[in-house]
Design an enzyme around this catalytic site. Structure first.
Site, PDB file in Angstrom:
ATOM      1  N   TYR A  39       0.538  -1.312  -0.339  1.00  0.00           N
ATOM      2  CA  TYR A  39       0.235   0.318   0.412  1.00  0.00           C
ATOM      3  C   TYR A  39       1.074   0.583   0.245  1.00  0.00           C
ATOM      4  O   TYR A  39       0.504   2.244  -0.451  1.00  0.00           O
ATOM      5  CB  TYR A  39      -0.614  -0.169   1.397  1.00  0.00           C
ATOM      6  CG  TYR A  39      -2.229   1.399   1.247  1.00  0.00           C
ATOM      7  CD1 TYR A  39      -3.159   1.351   0.785  1.00  0.00           C
ATOM      8  CD2 TYR A  39      -1.324   2.284   2.387  1.00  0.00           C
ATOM      9  CE1 TYR A  39      -3.896   2.373   0.775  1.00  0.00           C
ATOM     10  CE2 TYR A  39      -1.993   2.948   2.440  1.00  0.00           C
ATOM     11  CZ  TYR A  39      -3.731   2.616   1.810  1.00  0.00           C
ATOM     12  OH  TYR A  39      -4.884   4.187   1.268  1.00  0.00           O
TER      13      TYR A  39
ATOM     14  N   ILE B  26      -8.366   8.322   8.670  1.00  0.00           N
ATOM     15  CA  ILE B  26     -10.123   8.982   8.353  1.00  0.00           C
ATOM     16  C   ILE B  26     -10.787   8.008   8.400  1.00  0.00           C
ATOM     17  O   ILE B  26     -10.542   6.756   8.817  1.00  0.00           O
ATOM     18  CB  ILE B  26     -10.104   9.978   6.703  1.00  0.00           C
ATOM     19  CG1 ILE B  26      -8.834  10.544   6.514  1.00  0.00           C
ATOM     20  CG2 ILE B  26     -11.318   9.621   6.615  1.00  0.00           C
ATOM     21  CD1 ILE B  26      -8.930  11.352   7.199  1.00  0.00           C
TER      22      ILE B  26
END
Ligand code: NAP
Length: 246
Positions: free
Chosen positions: A156, A189
């Protein structure tokens, strides 16, 4: 004042999470919005229904951003439906976390295809309409992990760091055509992606603002980068991470 009135915005992965927040905020600011999803058709329909009162045009397209041919036919369809594309937000992304010792080739490839190849696929298709318009804004949703690295997320982090190199290169290559390209690097988030995280307290300890960010806080920055208010900003990475990288 609607700062995006008359602009056509294309967002990948708009069915939920940060992407859905962007669809809402862009529509609030008067943009006509095309967004994609891979499988969440019911959520996409609900979002369109919710935003009907805004009086702007909003359409959802099932399209896999990691597939070159699908990206090509998507942009053709969006141009047929909306006339052009002024703003592209490369938001679609996935995680397949694992420690390097255990990471499979499939986990590596899947993340690269979905997070990085997708950015090539979509950006390539919007350049012609943007060049014709003599303006355009491309916004790539990277991650703080692409700047700082993270154990268990080598695939990632590499894909998100790749997006930053891509962003800076496109800014240099297409600045003379008035096409801007910037990246946003969100921290943690609150979305379905971070719901899966274990040991949240450990992450909070490293965030100066002592909370996770909200979808709206990312969407607001995207609206700014999409708008003419950011007309002299290109090739930048805006970190929205509660100070985590400071
Ligand atoms: P999310 O809640 O998992 O939503 C992902 C969205 O992307 C969904 O709409 C999904 O569609 C779509 N998608 C995934 N792969 C796709 C593909 N190949 N083609 C088309 N659509 C695809 O994720 P999120 O938390 O909102 O994250 C959005 C972006 O922000 C990602 O790039 C992520 O890496 C980045 N980011 C997130 C955080 C965070 O804390 N959440 C932090 C830093 C960066 P379906 O609904 O159909 O599956």
């Amino acid at each position: 004042m609607e700062i995006l009135k008359g602009k056509v915005v294309l967002i990948t992965g708009g069915s939920r999470g940060i992407g859905a927040g962007m669809v809402r905020k862009m529509a609030e600011q008067g943009a006509n919005v095309a967004f994609t999803y891979r499988s969440s058709s019911a959520k996409s329909e609900d979002l369109i229904e919710e935003l009907k009162p805004m009086g702007v045009e909003i359409k959802a397209y099932q399209s896999d951003a990691s597939n070159y041919e699908e990206a090509e036919s998507l942009v053709k369809k969006v141009i047929e439906d909306f006339g052009t594309v002024n703003v592209l937000v490369n938001n679609a992304g996935i995680t397949r976390d694992n420690l390097m010792l255990r990471m499979s080739e499939e986990q590596w490839d899947e993340v690269m295809q979905n997070n990085l190849k997708s950015v090539f696929n979509l950006t390539k298709q919007v350049l012609r309409p943007m060049m014709r318009n003599r303006e355009g804004s491309i916004i790539n949703i990277s991650s703080v992990v692409g700047v700082m690295g993270n154990a268990g997320q080598a695939n990632y982090a590499a894909s998100k760091a790749g997006m930053i190199g891509f962003t800076k290169s496109i800014a240099k290559e297409l600045g003379s055509r008035n096409i801007r390209c910037n990246a946003i690097a969100p921290g943690f988030i609150e979305t379905e992606m971070t719901d899966e995280l274990g040991n949240k307290d450990q992450y909070l300890a490293n965030i100066p603002l002592k909370r996770f960010g909200t979808v709206d806080e990312i969407a607001d920055a995207t609206v700014f980068l999409a708008s003419d208010m950011s007309g002299y900003i290109t090739g930048q990475v805006i970190s929205i991470c509660g100070g985590m990288n400071s």
